[in-house]
Enzyme design. Structure first.
Site, short mmCIF file in Angstrom:
data_model
loop_
_atom_site.label_atom_id
_atom_site.label_comp_id
_atom_site.label_asym_id
_atom_site.label_seq_id
_atom_site.Cartn_x
_atom_site.Cartn_y
_atom_site.Cartn_z
N TYR A 24 47.20 38.31 26.63
CA TYR A 24 45.98 38.89 27.19
C TYR A 24 44.94 39.30 26.15
O TYR A 24 43.84 39.73 26.51
CB TYR A 24 46.34 40.10 28.07
CG TYR A 24 47.20 39.71 29.25
CD1 TYR A 24 46.65 39.02 30.33
CD2 TYR A 24 48.56 39.99 29.28
CE1 TYR A 24 47.42 38.64 31.40
CE2 TYR A 24 49.35 39.61 30.35
CZ TYR A 24 48.77 38.93 31.42
OH TYR A 24 49.54 38.54 32.48
N HIS A 93 40.99 35.24 35.87
CA HIS A 93 42.23 35.57 35.16
C HIS A 93 41.97 35.43 33.68
O HIS A 93 41.34 34.44 33.25
CB HIS A 93 43.36 34.63 35.58
CG HIS A 93 43.61 34.65 37.04
ND1 HIS A 93 44.23 35.69 37.67
CD2 HIS A 93 43.24 33.77 38.01
CE1 HIS A 93 44.26 35.44 38.98
NE2 HIS A 93 43.66 34.29 39.20
C1 DHK Z 1 46.87 39.23 34.97
C2 DHK Z 1 48.11 39.65 35.37
O1 DHK Z 1 48.44 40.92 35.32
C3 DHK Z 1 49.14 38.69 35.80
O2 DHK Z 1 50.02 39.27 36.75
C4 DHK Z 1 48.55 37.40 36.32
C5 DHK Z 1 46.40 37.84 35.15
C6 DHK Z 1 47.52 36.84 35.35
C7 DHK Z 1 45.40 37.46 34.08
O3 DHK Z 1 45.59 36.47 33.37
O4 DHK Z 1 44.38 38.15 33.95
O5 DHK Z 1 49.59 36.47 36.54
#
Ligand code: DHK
Length: 144
Positions: A24, A93
C-alpha cells in the site's frame, strides 16, 4: 455553490503508511486526504473525506469516490447503497486487486461504478477526482 464530492475509505485504510507498505506504500491516509483536497480545489469541487468501518450517507453528493477496502470483495450492502445513489461512482484501490490473491479479484462494488481505478497507488484518488469532475461538469481550472 461548489459541487460536493465524497471520498469514502473503508476499514483499515486508517492504517495506511504502516500497514503492508510493500503493497500500500508509505503514504498515510492524511497524505491521501491532502492530495484529494488539493486536487478537488483545482477542479472547484468541495470535498467530504471520510474513513469509516460503516456505510456512510452521501445524500448531498454530486459524485462519489469509494475505496471500500475489504468490503469490496464481500459487501452486497455497499453495492446496494451505491446503486441507490443518484450520482456517479468511481471505485479506487491503491493496490492492483487483479494481481493479488484470487479472493480479491472479484468486486461487488464494480457493478455500481462508472470507472474502476486499481493499482495506481494513492495517485489513483487524484485521477478519480479528475474523472469525476469531468463527469459532473465541474469548473476545472485551465492548468490542472
Ligand atoms: C484495500 C484493502 O484494504 C484491501 O482489502 C483490498 C484495497 C484492496 C486497496 O488496494 O486499496 O483488497
Amino acid at each position: 455553490m461548489a459541487k460536493t464530492v465524497y471520498i469514502l475509505n473503508g476499514p483499515n485504510l486508517n492504517l495506511l503508511g504502516t500497514r503492508e507498505p510493500e503493497i500500500y506504500g508509505r503514504a498515510t491516509l492524511a497524505d491521501v486526504e491532502k492530495l484529494c483536497r488539493s486536487t478537488a480545489a483545482k477542479h472547484g469541487l468541495a470535498l467530504e473525506f471520510r474513513q469509516s468501518n460503516q456505510e456512510a450517507r452521501a445524500k448531498k453528493a454530486a459524485g462519489l469516490i469509494i475505496n471500500p477496502a475489504g468490503y469490496t470483495h464481500t459487501s452486497v450492502a455497499i453495492l446496494d447503497a451505491l446503486l441507490a445513489l443518484d450520482a456517479p461512482v468511481i471505485e479506487v484501490h491503491i493496490s492492483d486487486i487483479q494481481s493479488r490473491e484470487s479472493f480479491r479479484r472479484h468486486s461487488y462494488v464494480s457493478q455500481a461504478a462508472r470507472t474502476v481505478i486499481s493499482g495506481e497507488g494513492i495517485d489513483g484518488y487524484a485521477r478519480a477526482i479528475g474523472e469525476l469532475a469531468a463527469m459532473i461538469g465541474a469548473k476545472t481550472r485551465a492548468k490542472v
